[in-house]
Structure formats: C-alpha cells, structure tokens
Design an enzyme around this catalytic site. Structure first.
Site, mmCIF file in Angstrom:
data_model
loop_
_atom_site.group_PDB
_atom_site.id
_atom_site.type_symbol
_atom_site.label_atom_id
_atom_site.label_comp_id
_atom_site.label_asym_id
_atom_site.label_seq_id
_atom_site.Cartn_x
_atom_site.Cartn_y
_atom_site.Cartn_z
ATOM 1 N N SER A 5 41.793 19.891 21.419
ATOM 2 C CA SER A 5 42.036 21.275 21.793
ATOM 3 C C SER A 5 41.463 21.534 23.192
ATOM 4 O O SER A 5 41.631 20.705 24.085
ATOM 5 C CB SER A 5 41.360 22.167 20.760
ATOM 6 O OG SER A 5 42.221 23.121 20.281
ATOM 7 N N ASP B 176 52.413 20.971 16.024
ATOM 8 C CA ASP B 176 51.360 21.810 16.603
ATOM 9 C C ASP B 176 51.894 22.649 17.759
ATOM 10 O O ASP B 176 52.366 22.106 18.752
ATOM 11 C CB ASP B 176 50.242 20.887 17.112
ATOM 12 C CG ASP B 176 49.100 21.660 17.757
ATOM 13 O OD1 ASP B 176 48.999 22.882 17.522
ATOM 14 O OD2 ASP B 176 48.305 21.023 18.480
ATOM 15 N N HIS C 191 47.636 20.356 14.433
ATOM 16 C CA HIS C 191 46.636 20.380 15.520
ATOM 17 C C HIS C 191 45.630 19.225 15.390
ATOM 18 O O HIS C 191 44.890 19.147 14.422
ATOM 19 C CB HIS C 191 45.924 21.730 15.489
ATOM 20 C CG HIS C 191 45.280 22.119 16.786
ATOM 21 N ND1 HIS C 191 45.894 21.974 18.013
ATOM 22 C CD2 HIS C 191 44.078 22.661 17.047
ATOM 23 C CE1 HIS C 191 45.089 22.416 18.969
ATOM 24 N NE2 HIS C 191 43.972 22.841 18.401
#
Ligand SMILES: *[C@@H]1O[C@H](CO)[C@@H](O)[C@H](O)[C@H]1NC(C)=O
Ligand SMILES: *[C@@H]1O[C@H](CO)[C@@H](O)[C@H](O)[C@H]1NC(C)=O
Ligand SMILES: *[C@@H]1O[C@H](CO)[C@@H](O)[C@H](O)[C@H]1NC(C)=O
Ligand SMILES: *[C@@H]1O[C@H](CO)[C@@H](O)[C@H](O)[C@H]1NC(C)=O
Length: 496
Positions: free
Chosen positions: A183, A435, A460
C-alpha cells in the site's frame, strides 16, 4: 473521534465525498483485515512465532534543515531468530500510516520467508504514527508540528536507521537490505530504492499506487475495478448497486422516506438532513470499496469476520436490480450486513463507523492534503457509483479548512519521477487484479529489473499475507518469483 471531524468536514463539502475516505482504507485492510485472519484461516501452515524485540532510535525531527535540531524516538521492531550472521540479508518493512506492530503482525510473507533467506526482519515505524511522534502529544495539535510529516522525511528516517543498524549490530555491516512494503508502505519501499539505491539492494512494492497522481492514470479506473469485482461475482450485482443511488435519492425526498431508510438499514442515528444522506451514501460507497480490497479467497477479518470471497456472498442478495425501490434497498441492506454483521451481533449500523477512528486516519488525511493528492472520479456509466468529478480546487479548499495548508498536487511526481522511472533497478511491483489500488500501480514490467507481477485473483496485497491453503495459484507463483528475485539481488550484492 478523530476520523469523524475529518470525514464529516469533507462529506459536507462535496455533498458526500467519499474520495478522501477511500484512501484512509489503505492501511485498514492492509493491516487490520490480516490481523485476526490467522485465527479464521482454515488450514494454516505452521506460522513462525511472531517474536520480535522493540527498540527506539533517536531520530532527527528534520533531516533537511538545520534550525529544528530536536530528536524524537522512532520505534522499530526486530526479529532475528533466522538471521544468518555475519552478512545475512535484512528484510526492512518501510512502515506506513499506522501502528508498526500491526504491519509486523500481519505481513505474514516476511515471516514465512525469513528462514529460507536466513534473513533478519526489521519493521520501522513511520513518523507521526503509532508511538513515533516527533513532538509527543503535541504532534497533531498544530500545523507547525505537522510540518515534518512527509514521505521524504520518512524515507530519510529509514536510511539513517539502516546505517545505524549496520554499524551497531554485530555481523550486519555487509548485510544486503531489501525494502518491503504494502500500500502506501509499498510506495515508500519503491521510492526508497529509487532515492537510496546505495542503502537497499532492491524493493518489493506490493499494491503500491505510485501512479495514482495527477493524470498519470485515469481518475475513474479505481471505481471501475470495484465495479468489475461486483459485476463478475453475481448476476445483477453491480446493477443493483448502481440503481440503489436513485432509489435512495428518491426516498430521501420526504421525511417518511428518510424514516423508512433509517429503519430499513437499522441505522444507529436516523437520517435527518441532506448531509446525513450524503454521509450515508458515502458510507455505502466505502463499504463496496472495502469489500473489493478485502475480497480474499478465505475467511478474513475486517471490522468483523468476513466469509471467503465476500463479494460473492454479498452479491447473493443483489440479483434483482429491477425490483421495486423498497425491495432493492432492503436487498442492499442485506448485502451490507454481510460486511457489518456477519456474526449477527451488530445492534445497529453506524454510518460514522467505516474505517476506524484512529490516528492513522488523521495522519493520512494530512498527508492527502499535502503531498498525497490522488485524483478519483466516477461517472455512473462505466462504474456503479454516483457521478463525481475530480475538483482540485474544492479539494484544496477543504484541506485549507481542515489543516490550514494547501496540497501540492505535482510534488510527488516531481520528487519521484512519475512514469519516468526506467533508470532505476531492482524493484518488484506486485498488484492484485481485484484490488482497486492496482489502478495506480505498475502493471507492466519497465525493463529487466523493474518487474511487474499481476495476481489476477488477488485483492489488496494478498502476496504479503501469510501462506494459506486457499491461496490461488497466481499468488503462490507471485511469491516464489518474489523470493527468487530477492535471492538474486542478495547474491549480486555479495558478488560484485
Ligand atoms: C502483535 O502480536 C503480538 C504477539 O502476538 C501481540 O501481543 C500484539 O498485541 C499485536 N499487536 C498488534 C498491534 O496487533
Ligand atoms: C445482525 O444480525 C442479527 C441476526 O441475524 C439480527 O438479529 C440483527 O438485527 C442484525 N443487526 C443489524 C444491525 O441489522
Ligand atoms: C458511531 O460511531 C462513532 C465513531 O466511532 C461514535 O463516536 C458514535 O458514538 C457511534 N454512534 C453510535 C450510536 O453507536
Ligand atoms: C517524464 O518524461 C516526459 C517525456 O520526456 C515529460 O513530458 C514529463 O514531464 C516527465 N515527467 C516528469 C515528472 O519528469
């Protein structure tokens, strides 16, 4: 509550803007969803014990100027039970917007490969998160104290810390270091390798949307990916959600309608105003986005436990998009209940409770209002959301109100190169096809050593999670390629 002020502020301004809320979720599903997943995962292979030691390093508050000369304690965690010294590699997690213990506990991949690589694991906390507060309790009290919350300062922290570790740990002087993150942490891992190639031999950047800036990618791809996840998980599913907005808007025209909606959705506080309805729709949107981020193939945990492939479960309730307004909305309620009430213990649904009210949200909100300006938009045609354009001026005005600062939308690409990054080497960009954050990710290799890995069945950063019996083959292949490349970088570091 921290998030409420932020979320509400934005909500009122864009008539229910969920755009800012969406990035807050970066770390929630990155971390919290992993969190309890170990417990629910059906056939977990032997997980290494999560034993680590906690340390604090005296870090400079400002690496780039000489007036502010104070220090703060940066927290970092070390696990060295598999480390082959001297010279064994160090896997260095470039902490993102949250408590580092959360990322440490939940980046199962690093724990799973430590033995094979003979690696030491280090998890470094990002300044202004967790316990690493540059000005203690005052850190968030005034924009002047927040001035040192930037990605550049965070990367400099990592570089200074690694230098110290190599100098102070017996046997670490020649250890090759690999940056790993997911991320925003993945963005940091990639940028760290770009800015400090002499400090780390390579980087694994998982689900890192380094191109979700300016117009490097279309602003609507993010919501299109969410939409596709629902479209392919059940007939009529994305269409039901698309149709729900008009139904909600129609219902909200009368106070009877508002009352009906509040009852039908078992809301903790009844909808009273236009702003409430905006927030309600924002909450629904955020729920769909979150589901796309955590659409994992095995039961995991977010606010509550989620079933395997949660979107398929949600879509079972959403197969009649053409039913009457009330019926449609009742189905939407059943669907969100999968997310908020899977265990059947929720008393009521709280539209202020989407992500978490933690400091992580607050810090990210500041970062989004300074450097991390990510344009998002939707059109209600190629996606299932209400149309919303990207309006930088309005965004900037909201930021000014909230933080007393205005964003610099072109800084990130100026600092890190945008798409002009082909001169760099040894970075893996992995992305999950499910994602939404893959929209801003690097999905095609940019040369021999800037390797893109796409995991079609991945949400994710699935690759950073622990091994699981239900992992799709594509993530197993991804992880083994990642390990091979890391071994190659380590070997090269020792042989030149
Ligand atoms: C991380 O794991 C340790 C050991 O299992 C636990 O004590 C701690 O509460 C966890 N921390 C977080 C933030 O999840
Ligand atoms: C959650 O599920 C239980 C059991 O199905 C139900 O009784 C309760 O009303 C639900 N809560 C909400 C907020 O819908
Ligand atoms: C809803 O959530 C917010 C934020 O967590 C909290 O402050 C509030 O008390 C909750 N409301 C109810 C009725 O539970
Ligand atoms: C990247 O390169 C292109 C073509 O040379 C140029 O137009 C663009 O401004 C560059 N972007 C950055 C951020 O340097």
């Amino acid at each position: 509550m921290a998030c409420m002020g932020v979320c509400r502020g934005f909500t009122q301004h864009h008539g229910g803007s969920w755009l800012l809320l969406a990035f807050n979720l970066l770390w929630i599903s990155a971390a919290q969803s992993f969190h309890v997943s170990r417990q629910f995962a059906p056939a977990q292979p032997s997980n290494p014990e999560l034993t680590y030691k906690t340390y604090y390093f005296n870090q400079k508050v400002d690496h780039f100027g000489f007036v502010e000369d104070s220090l703060f304690k940066q927290r970092y965690l070390v696990a060295d039970s598999h480390w082959k010294k001297p010279g064994g590699p160090i896997l260095f997690y470039t902490g993102n917007e949250g408590d580092i213990a959360l990322f440490c506990n939940n980046t199962g991949f690093m724990w799973d490969v430590a033995e094979e690589l003979g690696a030491m694991l280090v998890f470094a906390e990002h300044r202004y998160y967790g316990e690493s507060m540059p000005f203690g309790d005052l850190s968030y009290s005034d924009p002047k104290y927040l001035n040192y919350l930037t990605s550049e300062q965070a990367l400099a922290d990592f570089a200074v810390l690694i230098r110290y570790l190599k100098e102070s740990i017996d046997g670490a002087r020649d250890s090759p270091v690999i940056a790993i993150g997911g991320s925003y942490g993945g963005m940091l891992a990639a940028w760290f390798r770009m800015l400090y190639p002499h400090v780390v031999v390579g980087a694994l950047a998982s689900s890192a949307p380094i191109w979700q800036f300016e117009d490097l990618v279309p602003c609507n791809t993010y919501y299109q990916i969410v939409t596709n996840d629902f479209k392919k998980s059940g007939p009529g599913c994305s269409e039901s959600i698309l149709n729900s907005w008009a139904a909600i808007n129609h219902m909200s025209e009368t106070s009877d309608g508002l009352q009906w909606l509040s009852n039908a959705f078992h809301l903790c506080s009844p909808l009273k105003s236009k702003e409430d309805v905006g927030a309600f729709k924002g909450w629904l949107s955020e729920t769909w986005v979150s589901l796309a981020m955590v659409d994992y193939p095995y039961p995991a945990n977010f606010l509550e436990p989620l079933p395997a492939w949660p979107i398929e479960v949600v879509c079972k309730f959403l197969n009649s998009p053409k039913s009457s307004e009330k019926e449609l909305l009742q189905n939407i309620f059943q669907a969100v209940n999968v997310y908020y009430n899977y265990t059947g213990t929720a008393q009521c649904l709280n539209t202020s409770q989407t992500a978490s009210g933690s400091l992580g949200d607050l810090g990210w909100s500041y970062q989004a209002c300074t450097e991390m300006v990510m344009p998002f938009c939707s059109d209600g045609v190629t996606d299932m959301f209400e149309p919303r354009t990207w309006d930088l001026q309005a965004y900037s005005d909201d930021c000014y109100k909230q933080w007393g600062v205005r964003p610099r939308a072109t800084w990130i690409t100026t600092a890190y190169g945008g798409k002009n990054i082909t001169t760099h080497r040894n970075i893996i960009f992995s992305n999950g096809g499910l994602d939404p954050w893959s929209a801003g990710g690097v999905k095609e290799s940019l040369g021999d050593s800037l390797v893109a890995i796409v995991i079609p069945e991945g949400a994710h950063h699935l690759d950073l999670r622990s091994n699981n019996a239900y992992d799709p083959k594509s993530v197993l292949v991804a992880r083994s390629l990642e390990v091979e490349l890391m071994k190659k970088w380590i070997w090269e570091a020792g042989n030149n």
